[in-house]
Design an enzyme around this catalytic site. Sequence first.
Site, PDB file in Angstrom:
ATOM      1  N   GLU A  31      -0.650   5.823   7.453  1.00  0.00           N
ATOM      2  CA  GLU A  31      -1.544   6.652   8.278  1.00  0.00           C
ATOM      3  C   GLU A  31      -0.782   7.131   9.505  1.00  0.00           C
ATOM      4  O   GLU A  31      -0.190   6.331  10.219  1.00  0.00           O
ATOM      5  CB  GLU A  31      -2.783   5.859   8.712  1.00  0.00           C
ATOM      6  CG  GLU A  31      -3.716   6.611   9.632  1.00  0.00           C
ATOM      7  CD  GLU A  31      -4.196   7.933   9.046  1.00  0.00           C
ATOM      8  OE1 GLU A  31      -3.873   8.986   9.642  1.00  0.00           O
ATOM      9  OE2 GLU A  31      -4.856   7.911   7.989  1.00  0.00           O
ATOM     10  N   PHE A  35      -7.368   5.898  11.926  1.00  0.00           N
ATOM     11  CA  PHE A  35      -7.952   5.443  10.670  1.00  0.00           C
ATOM     12  C   PHE A  35      -9.327   6.100  10.483  1.00  0.00           C
ATOM     13  O   PHE A  35     -10.072   6.294  11.441  1.00  0.00           O
ATOM     14  CB  PHE A  35      -8.105   3.916  10.665  1.00  0.00           C
ATOM     15  CG  PHE A  35      -6.891   3.191  10.143  1.00  0.00           C
ATOM     16  CD1 PHE A  35      -6.979   2.375   9.033  1.00  0.00           C
ATOM     17  CD2 PHE A  35      -5.656   3.346  10.762  1.00  0.00           C
ATOM     18  CE1 PHE A  35      -5.859   1.711   8.544  1.00  0.00           C
ATOM     19  CE2 PHE A  35      -4.532   2.689  10.286  1.00  0.00           C
ATOM     20  CZ  PHE A  35      -4.630   1.865   9.170  1.00  0.00           C
ATOM     21  N   GLY A  36      -9.630   6.420   9.237  1.00  0.00           N
ATOM     22  CA  GLY A  36     -10.940   6.996   8.927  1.00  0.00           C
ATOM     23  C   GLY A  36     -10.895   8.427   8.453  1.00  0.00           C
ATOM     24  O   GLY A  36     -11.879   8.934   7.914  1.00  0.00           O
ATOM     25  N   GLY A  37      -9.779   9.113   8.667  1.00  0.00           N
ATOM     26  CA  GLY A  37      -9.623  10.454   8.144  1.00  0.00           C
ATOM     27  C   GLY A  37     -10.434  11.517   8.858  1.00  0.00           C
ATOM     28  O   GLY A  37     -11.016  11.299   9.924  1.00  0.00           O
ATOM     29  N   THR A  38     -10.489  12.682   8.228  1.00  0.00           N
ATOM     30  CA  THR A  38     -11.132  13.861   8.817  1.00  0.00           C
ATOM     31  C   THR A  38     -12.608  13.630   9.086  1.00  0.00           C
ATOM     32  O   THR A  38     -13.113  13.904  10.179  1.00  0.00           O
ATOM     33  CB  THR A  38     -10.961  15.077   7.883  1.00  0.00           C
ATOM     34  OG1 THR A  38      -9.566  15.372   7.754  1.00  0.00           O
ATOM     35  CG2 THR A  38     -11.680  16.296   8.443  1.00  0.00           C
ATOM     36  N   CYS A  39     -13.339  13.144   8.088  1.00  0.00           N
ATOM     37  CA  CYS A  39     -14.792  13.020   8.201  1.00  0.00           C
ATOM     38  C   CYS A  39     -15.196  12.197   9.413  1.00  0.00           C
ATOM     39  O   CYS A  39     -16.035  12.607  10.204  1.00  0.00           O
ATOM     40  CB  CYS A  39     -15.361  12.399   6.931  1.00  0.00           C
ATOM     41  SG  CYS A  39     -17.127  12.069   7.022  1.00  0.00           S
ATOM     42  N   HIS A 464     -48.712  17.144  -0.748  1.00  0.00           N
ATOM     43  CA  HIS A 464     -49.293  18.262   0.005  1.00  0.00           C
ATOM     44  C   HIS A 464     -49.760  17.756   1.361  1.00  0.00           C
ATOM     45  O   HIS A 464     -50.363  16.682   1.438  1.00  0.00           O
ATOM     46  CB  HIS A 464     -50.466  18.866  -0.760  1.00  0.00           C
ATOM     47  CG  HIS A 464     -51.156  19.953  -0.010  1.00  0.00           C
ATOM     48  ND1 HIS A 464     -50.637  21.229   0.095  1.00  0.00           N
ATOM     49  CD2 HIS A 464     -52.315  19.953   0.696  1.00  0.00           C
ATOM     50  CE1 HIS A 464     -51.444  21.970   0.827  1.00  0.00           C
ATOM     51  NE2 HIS A 464     -52.478  21.217   1.198  1.00  0.00           N
TER      52      HIS A 464
END
Length: 480
Positions: A31, A35-39, A464
């Site tokens: 890495e 840590f954890g990436g883009t998201c 409804h």
Amino acid sequence: MQHFDLIIIGTGSGNSILDERFRGKKVALIERDKFGGTCLNVGCIPTKMLVYTADVASTPARSSRLGVDETLDNVRWSDIRDRIFADRIDPIAAGGRDYRLNHEDNANVTVFEGDARFTGPKQLTVAPNDGGTASTITGDEIVLAAGGRPSVPDIDGLADVDFHTSDTVMRLERLPASMTILGSGFIAAEFAHVFAALGVAVTLVARSDALLRAQDAEVSERFTEIARGSWDVRLNTATRKVEQYDGGVRLHVESPDGPGVIESELLLVATGRTPNTDQLDVAAGGLETDEAGLLKVDEYQRAVVGGTRGENGAVAGGAVVPGVWALGDICSPYQLKHVANHEQRVVQHNLVTPDALVASDHRFVPHAVFSSPQVASVGLTEEQARARGLEISVARQDYGGIAYGWAMEDTTGFAKLIADKNTGLLVGAHIIGPQASSLLQPLIQAMSFGQPVKNLARGQYWIHPSLPELIENALLQLDA
């Protein structure tokens, strides 16, 4: 040179591969950032925390039509930012790093923090972030889950000015008075909503004649119409040059009205994302990319050389590169976290059970744009369905035609459903309006499990007067 049973590049969805079944293997985890990436760090989660805040902030602007007069008294940007990052995101990222580095469950895992590049087949060099000596490592199996990054267009002067991308704009020290956003897709639409709702004067510059052009044409047209009433939207506008000035950034543009200038305190470049294959020098590893820079993988997420990408996103007809796998934004044309998570589970299974491979299922990949209004979609647009020669039935139901829509005084939202008359199945669903991302889910389920539209409409109760009646009424219109 160190050798590993498994090398994983990237700690977004790739990090989830390592469960108890891998504790008997020698693993390298690489890495270069958090840590954890883009998201987690710069994508889905912090942006949606911002979007929810923006939704709350924009309520007073709409409340008077319901007979309630509200005011927005103040926006505390530092509190908004710190709730997201200091209180939530950053501790999760730090905790993920600490778990891999120090927990006894990861005694078999060596973490490399730095930039990785291929130097040969299944061979990598990792230049450490601390500037120390680079490591050369090899692996029996390698998983590329290194994601992507914001793409920056080649515009005269852009490299010489201070500008932001989605990676940086959420951590601003203070809100600017004005902002110009370059782009017309998901990222541009979401950030335009966020910052406009928080009081920033937003100008959105689009080269095309509509926003969200990848959506169904009716949805794109309606979204563009609504956006032009909320932000300063410049369509069919090309940016020729960018320069810094005392008050911020100045754009020299060309539009149907001729040349012009747009000035704002801050420039956000939101023109899409590009996969990180080039930064990994995948060609040196004997790997191949397509014209978009995406690593070529087959339906089992194995790296391949040659072949052609099909409608399901996988490359068919290529020669498999043994022992190299990929998942997520580095190889997927969808660039969605739920797709990366699905592909991670496929790669995980195939690593553990190589004699019983499973394929990724990209038949019905949904997406949502968390702007104002929300947009959500799955399957074919009407234009795509007709281009394929399908005999289709198309239904369109306005929010304003159902009781809950009356309660909301919504006059612009609608759901559009497309069904194949020959099979009785949905082939596409598109919603623009409040809670579109949630309303789409039962339609994703129907398409995934082959539920005929007639059974879906009348084979269950619809509460409804709830918002899902939008879907019920649209289904009842379909002639399929």
